[in-house]
Structures are given as C-alpha cells and as structure tokens.
Design a protein around this motif. Structure first.
Motif, PDB file in Angstrom:
ATOM      1  N   THR A 106       0.754  -1.241   0.154  1.00  0.00           N
ATOM      2  CA  THR A 106       0.019   0.043  -0.118  1.00  0.00           C
ATOM      3  C   THR A 106       0.741   1.268   0.019  1.00  0.00           C
ATOM      4  OG1 THR A 106      -0.395  -0.196   2.417  1.00  0.00           O
ATOM      5  CG2 THR A 106      -2.146  -1.074   1.085  1.00  0.00           C
ATOM      6  N   PRO A 143      -2.915   1.703  -3.883  1.00  0.00           N
ATOM      7  CA  PRO A 143      -4.188   0.939  -3.434  1.00  0.00           C
ATOM      8  C   PRO A 143      -3.862  -0.445  -3.966  1.00  0.00           C
ATOM      9  CG  PRO A 143      -4.962   2.865  -4.560  1.00  0.00           C
ATOM     10  CD  PRO A 143      -3.456   2.975  -4.661  1.00  0.00           C
ATOM     11  N   ASP A 165      -6.940   1.315   0.446  1.00  0.00           N
ATOM     12  CA  ASP A 165      -6.117   2.372  -0.178  1.00  0.00           C
ATOM     13  C   ASP A 165      -4.827   2.718   0.432  1.00  0.00           C
ATOM     14  OD1 ASP A 165      -6.419   3.946   2.358  1.00  0.00           O
ATOM     15  OD2 ASP A 165      -7.915   5.040   1.750  1.00  0.00           O
ATOM     16  N   ALA A 166      -4.035   3.659   0.082  1.00  0.00           N
ATOM     17  CA  ALA A 166      -2.665   3.861   0.398  1.00  0.00           C
ATOM     18  C   ALA A 166      -2.603   3.922   2.051  1.00  0.00           C
ATOM     19  CB  ALA A 166      -1.937   5.043  -0.185  1.00  0.00           C
ATOM     20  N   ARG A 218      -4.151   2.123   4.038  1.00  0.00           N
ATOM     21  CA  ARG A 218      -4.793   0.937   4.337  1.00  0.00           C
ATOM     22  C   ARG A 218      -6.262   0.959   5.051  1.00  0.00           C
ATOM     23  NH1 ARG A 218      -0.906  -0.447   8.237  1.00  0.00           N
ATOM     24  NH2 ARG A 218      -2.271  -1.471   9.526  1.00  0.00           N
TER      25      ARG A 218
END
Length: 171
Positions: A44, A48, A141-142, A144
């Motif tokens: 991540t 994503p 997503d980035a 988490r």
C-alpha cells in the motif's frame, strides 16, 4: 460433464468493514519467478491494493475467480495492485500462476492467520484443524483504509465483479 455441488450457507462473518483499517500482515508473496516475504503495508506504500481472498488452489472457485480477474485486467486498467491470498503454500501458488497465466502475485498463508485477522476464516467441511479463506475482496487504499469489502455468504459464492469494478473506478 456437468459439475454438481450443494450450495452451503456459511456462518455469519465479522469481517473487516468499509472505513476500517485493514490489518497489516507479512507473508510469502509469490509471483511467476520467485517468492519472498512481503507486507500489505509495503504494497500500500505504492498505492491501493485489491486483496482477493480465495479458496485453496485446487478448488474450482479459485480458478473461476482468477480467470475473471485476469479477463478484466484490473491491474492494468486501474491504479491498483491486485494480489491474492489463500492457505495454499508457495509451491501450489507457483503452479496456479503458471497453469492459469495469472499476472498477479499471491500471498501464501497456510495457517490462515490472516483469514482470522480479517474475520474470513472458514472451517473446511467441519474438519477439525482444517481452515481456509472464505472468498472475499477488500479494496484497500494507500492508508490501508478499506474502501470496498465483500465476503461470501454461501459456498460456492463469487463477488459481483461489476461492483468490484465500480469500486475501482471510484478510487
């Protein structure tokens, strides 16, 4: 030859929900060349991740799921890394990747610890000590944060792939 099987209702699952933080984990991540320990958070960090939990590799739902993922080409069409996870060991994952032409890496979690953390463990056919992943999909997503979550309510059950795609488009 026609496949015959009984549809079985699965027990209620208390899985990770949309808006929650996806638990981090480190497991062997297998691709078509090698495998090495990797964490969800390391993935991540690059953006994503669509985490696709599937039954053990020898079960037909795993094949159907990965055929659909391959045909939809999500990893190329969207800014997301698509990865799988199941109880199958790295050797079985390597075979599945080669035999099915899968372009996505697969986490190996033979003890199903990640399944338990995510609330998607399934005791296979009531056999003591034999647990596998309930089919599930989590878009993380980035940060988490879970942006989409689906888990099977019966066996066999498959995600609504159009719903998954809509969640990917909404990223």
């Amino acid at each position: 030859m026609e496949l015959e099987f009984d549809v079985v209702d699965l027990p209620e699952a208390t899985h990770v929900e949309v808006g929650e933080t996806a638990p981090d984990f480190t497991r062997p991540l297998v691709n078509d060349e090698y495998w090495e320990d990797a964490s969800l958070s390391a993935l991540t960090d690059d953006g994503p991740v669509l985490l696709v939990a599937h039954t053990m590799n020898g079960a037909f739902p795993a094949t159907y799921t990965w055929n659909e993922v391959r045909d939809r080409d999500w990893g190329e069409r969207f800014d997301v890394q698509v990865v799988g996870i199941s109880v199958s060991d790295p050797y079985a994952h390597k075979r599945l990747i080669e035999e099915r032409g899968i372009d996505n890496p697969l986490f190996s979690d033979p003890a199903a610890g990640v399944a338990a953390e995510y609330g998607i463990e399934h005791d296979l056919d009531g056999m003591a000590g034999v647990t596998e992943f309930r089919p599930a999909v989590f878009l993380v997503d980035a940060d988490r944060t879970v942006r989409y979550a689906w888990t099977a309510q019966e066996w066999p059950d498959f995600p609504d792939y159009d719903d998954v795609e809509a969640a990917l488009e909404a990223l």
